[in-house]
Design an enzyme around this catalytic site. Structure first.
Site, PDB file in Angstrom:
ATOM      1  N   GLY A 120      -4.921  -5.049   2.177  1.00  0.00           N
ATOM      2  CA  GLY A 120      -5.248  -6.434   2.526  1.00  0.00           C
ATOM      3  C   GLY A 120      -4.183  -7.138   3.336  1.00  0.00           C
ATOM      4  O   GLY A 120      -4.383  -8.274   3.758  1.00  0.00           O
ATOM      5  N   GLY A 130      -0.229  -6.769   5.821  1.00  0.00           N
ATOM      6  CA  GLY A 130       0.937  -6.094   6.393  1.00  0.00           C
ATOM      7  C   GLY A 130       0.705  -4.660   6.849  1.00  0.00           C
ATOM      8  O   GLY A 130      -0.189  -4.367   7.657  1.00  0.00           O
ATOM      9  N   ASP A 168      -7.301  -3.543  -2.564  1.00  0.00           N
ATOM     10  CA  ASP A 168      -6.183  -4.476  -2.740  1.00  0.00           C
ATOM     11  C   ASP A 168      -6.431  -5.289  -4.010  1.00  0.00           C
ATOM     12  O   ASP A 168      -7.583  -5.483  -4.420  1.00  0.00           O
ATOM     13  CB  ASP A 168      -6.065  -5.411  -1.535  1.00  0.00           C
ATOM     14  CG  ASP A 168      -4.669  -6.003  -1.388  1.00  0.00           C
ATOM     15  OD1 ASP A 168      -3.917  -5.539  -0.498  1.00  0.00           O
ATOM     16  OD2 ASP A 168      -4.311  -6.907  -2.178  1.00  0.00           O
ATOM     17  N   TYR A 175      13.401  -2.704  -7.025  1.00  0.00           N
ATOM     18  CA  TYR A 175      12.660  -2.200  -5.860  1.00  0.00           C
ATOM     19  C   TYR A 175      13.256  -0.865  -5.377  1.00  0.00           C
ATOM     20  O   TYR A 175      12.521   0.098  -5.115  1.00  0.00           O
ATOM     21  CB  TYR A 175      12.720  -3.256  -4.765  1.00  0.00           C
ATOM     22  CG  TYR A 175      11.928  -2.951  -3.527  1.00  0.00           C
ATOM     23  CD1 TYR A 175      10.549  -3.110  -3.495  1.00  0.00           C
ATOM     24  CD2 TYR A 175      12.562  -2.497  -2.366  1.00  0.00           C
ATOM     25  CE1 TYR A 175       9.816  -2.834  -2.348  1.00  0.00           C
ATOM     26  CE2 TYR A 175      11.840  -2.228  -1.212  1.00  0.00           C
ATOM     27  CZ  TYR A 175      10.468  -2.397  -1.212  1.00  0.00           C
ATOM     28  OH  TYR A 175       9.754  -2.118  -0.069  1.00  0.00           O
ATOM     29  N   SER A 177      12.317   1.876  -7.679  1.00  0.00           N
ATOM     30  CA  SER A 177      10.898   2.258  -7.548  1.00  0.00           C
ATOM     31  C   SER A 177      10.679   3.093  -6.293  1.00  0.00           C
ATOM     32  O   SER A 177       9.884   4.039  -6.290  1.00  0.00           O
ATOM     33  CB  SER A 177       9.992   1.004  -7.510  1.00  0.00           C
ATOM     34  OG  SER A 177      10.101   0.319  -6.275  1.00  0.00           O
ATOM     35  N   LYS A 178      11.389   2.770  -5.227  1.00  0.00           N
ATOM     36  CA  LYS A 178      11.181   3.477  -3.959  1.00  0.00           C
ATOM     37  C   LYS A 178      11.882   4.839  -3.955  1.00  0.00           C
ATOM     38  O   LYS A 178      11.400   5.788  -3.335  1.00  0.00           O
ATOM     39  CB  LYS A 178      11.634   2.612  -2.782  1.00  0.00           C
ATOM     40  CG  LYS A 178      10.784   1.352  -2.606  1.00  0.00           C
ATOM     41  CD  LYS A 178       9.313   1.685  -2.394  1.00  0.00           C
ATOM     42  CE  LYS A 178       8.445   0.499  -2.096  1.00  0.00           C
ATOM     43  NZ  LYS A 178       7.032   0.849  -1.891  1.00  0.00           N
TER      44      LYS A 178
HETATM   45  P1  NAD Z   1       2.596  -6.983   1.956  1.00  0.00           P
HETATM   46  O1  NAD Z   1       3.062  -7.885   0.888  1.00  0.00           O
HETATM   47  O2  NAD Z   1       2.247  -7.543   3.286  1.00  0.00           O
HETATM   48  O3  NAD Z   1       1.338  -6.117   1.445  1.00  0.00           O
HETATM   49  C1  NAD Z   1       1.301  -5.551   0.163  1.00  0.00           C
HETATM   50  C2  NAD Z   1      -0.121  -5.560  -0.316  1.00  0.00           C
HETATM   51  O4  NAD Z   1      -0.151  -4.956  -1.617  1.00  0.00           O
HETATM   52  C3  NAD Z   1      -0.696  -6.982  -0.482  1.00  0.00           C
HETATM   53  O5  NAD Z   1      -1.947  -7.078   0.175  1.00  0.00           O
HETATM   54  C4  NAD Z   1      -0.851  -7.141  -1.978  1.00  0.00           C
HETATM   55  O6  NAD Z   1      -1.949  -7.971  -2.359  1.00  0.00           O
HETATM   56  C5  NAD Z   1      -1.060  -5.694  -2.421  1.00  0.00           C
HETATM   57  N1  NAD Z   1      -0.742  -5.503  -3.834  1.00  0.00           N
HETATM   58  C6  NAD Z   1       0.266  -6.028  -4.554  1.00  0.00           C
HETATM   59  N2  NAD Z   1       0.193  -5.654  -5.836  1.00  0.00           N
HETATM   60  C7  NAD Z   1      -0.905  -4.862  -5.948  1.00  0.00           C
HETATM   61  C8  NAD Z   1      -1.518  -4.179  -7.028  1.00  0.00           C
HETATM   62  N3  NAD Z   1      -1.006  -4.234  -8.270  1.00  0.00           N
HETATM   63  N4  NAD Z   1      -2.639  -3.461  -6.780  1.00  0.00           N
HETATM   64  C9  NAD Z   1      -3.181  -3.403  -5.540  1.00  0.00           C
HETATM   65  N5  NAD Z   1      -2.647  -4.053  -4.483  1.00  0.00           N
HETATM   66  C10 NAD Z   1      -1.514  -4.767  -4.680  1.00  0.00           C
HETATM   67  O7  NAD Z   1       3.760  -5.883   2.110  1.00  0.00           O
HETATM   68  P2  NAD Z   1       4.041  -4.818   3.276  1.00  0.00           P
HETATM   69  O8  NAD Z   1       5.271  -5.242   3.938  1.00  0.00           O
HETATM   70  O9  NAD Z   1       2.830  -4.538   4.047  1.00  0.00           O
HETATM   71  O10 NAD Z   1       4.413  -3.541   2.390  1.00  0.00           O
HETATM   72  C11 NAD Z   1       3.560  -2.429   2.258  1.00  0.00           C
HETATM   73  C12 NAD Z   1       4.346  -1.289   1.626  1.00  0.00           C
HETATM   74  O11 NAD Z   1       5.441  -0.950   2.489  1.00  0.00           O
HETATM   75  C13 NAD Z   1       4.960  -1.653   0.283  1.00  0.00           C
HETATM   76  O12 NAD Z   1       4.900  -0.542  -0.577  1.00  0.00           O
HETATM   77  C14 NAD Z   1       6.381  -1.975   0.647  1.00  0.00           C
HETATM   78  O13 NAD Z   1       7.244  -1.795  -0.451  1.00  0.00           O
HETATM   79  C15 NAD Z   1       6.635  -1.001   1.761  1.00  0.00           C
HETATM   80  N6  NAD Z   1       7.725  -1.391   2.629  1.00  0.00           N
HETATM   81  C16 NAD Z   1       7.665  -2.520   3.381  1.00  0.00           C
HETATM   82  C17 NAD Z   1       8.739  -2.843   4.193  1.00  0.00           C
HETATM   83  C18 NAD Z   1       8.763  -4.053   5.084  1.00  0.00           C
HETATM   84  O14 NAD Z   1       9.779  -4.300   5.724  1.00  0.00           O
HETATM   85  N7  NAD Z   1       7.704  -4.831   5.166  1.00  0.00           N
HETATM   86  C19 NAD Z   1       9.878  -2.028   4.224  1.00  0.00           C
HETATM   87  C20 NAD Z   1       9.909  -0.898   3.446  1.00  0.00           C
HETATM   88  C21 NAD Z   1       8.823  -0.583   2.655  1.00  0.00           C
END
Ligand code: NAD
Length: 252
Positions: A14, A16, A36, A159, A162-163
């Site tokens: 949903g 990013g 999501d 975090y 977890s990663k």
């Molecule tokens: P975001 O917050 O834009 O999107 C995360 C999505 O996960 C949201 O739509 C949220 O509603 C959904 N979500 C949260 N909890 C949930 C649950 N319990 N069940 C189902 N859906 C759930 O974040 P993003 O930046 O798009 O991150 C996506 C992934 O990439 C994540 O795992 C994040 O840790 C990883 N990541 C992001 C970055 C960054 O810079 N943005 C960097 C490294 C890793």
């Protein structure tokens, strides 16, 4: 067009990176289940997906990846509608709840582990079980880790743990599932412009950008490109690895 006729599942679809991955998989010809915790945002993503190819059909679904019951219901719903499990799964659902280690409450630690690590385990297990049960010849499971899991980050003990955990999970899953034709890999983004990084204070972002050799934050589509490669047969000899998408941040 590497994913024609493939059924794919994207958790956290949903927003990013998950939304960008959904768009990229659909543009490669796949049908995409966008799952999501926010059904509204999953619906919004589905509304933006390309769906002009014959047989392409997308679906939005609510799921809480940290709940075994919810993940089980999701897989049942998918198989009822498509008569098959997804052969590509991208675990992008994730959260942050930052605080310095000295102050971090147990609840914040537990919740981030539950969503990011246990959630990836539950979805990986459910998809793999369904693929093995139906005798599917191949599968690709991709989990979003983070460069922070390798190098740590101030305020992110939960975090980072977890990663780091999802990389160990993925390497083990890769070893166990390769005999079923299921490949498992991680993608490790650096700093990508999404609602998650919108929460990071501007002065931290400016400092981070100055450390990135390519000199800028990444775009979700640049992470989606790598996920599409790992989903496709172009990566058929790749399993149990992590690909960094960081603009060179913390290389080596
Ligand atoms: P975001 O917050 O834009 O999107 C995360 C999505 O996960 C949201 O739509 C949220 O509603 C959904 N979500 C949260 N909890 C949930 C649950 N319990 N069940 C189902 N859906 C759930 O974040 P993003 O930046 O798009 O991150 C996506 C992934 O990439 C994540 O795992 C994040 O840790 C990883 N990541 C992001 C970055 C960054 O810079 N943005 C960097 C490294 C890793």
């Amino acid at each position: 067009m590497r994913l024609i006729s493939r059924l794919t599942l994207v958790t956290g679809g949903g927003s990013g990176i998950g939304r960008a991955v959904s768009q990229r998989l659909a543009s490669e010809g796949a049908s995409v289940v966008v799952a999501d915790i926010s059904e509204d945002s999953a619906n919004e993503t589905v509304g933006r997906l390309q769906s002009d190819l014959k047989g392409q059909s997308h679906m939005a679904a609510a799921v809480d990846v940290s709940s075994k019951e919810s993940v089980k219901k999701l897989l049942t719903r998918i198989q009822t509608r498509y008569f098959q499990p997804p052969s590509v799964c991208v675990n992008s659902a994730g959260i942050t709840q930052d605080d310095f280690l000295l102050n971090m409450e147990e609840e914040k630690f537990d919740r981030v582990i539950q969503v990011n690590l246990k959630g990836s385990f539950l979805v990986t297990q459910a998809v793999a079980q369904a693929l093995v049960a139906c005798g599917s010849p191949k599968g690709s499971i991709i989990t979003l880790g983070s460069i922070v899991g390798k190098v740590g980050n101030l305020g992110q003990a939960n975090y980072a743990a977890s990663k780091a955990g999802v990389e160990g999970l993925t390497r083990t899953a890769a070893k166990e599932l390769s005999r079923f034709g299921i490949r498992c890999n991680c993608v490790l983004p650096g700093f990508i412009t999404t609602p998650m990084t919108d929460e990071v204070p501007e002065k931290v972002l400016v400092k981070m950008k100055s450390l990135v050799p390519l000199g800028r934050m990444g775009d979700p589509a640049e992470v989606a490109d790598v996920c599409a490669f790992l989903a496709s047969d172009d990566s058929r000899y790749i399993t149990g690895t992590s690909i960094e998408v960081t603009g060179g941040l913390f290389m080596g």
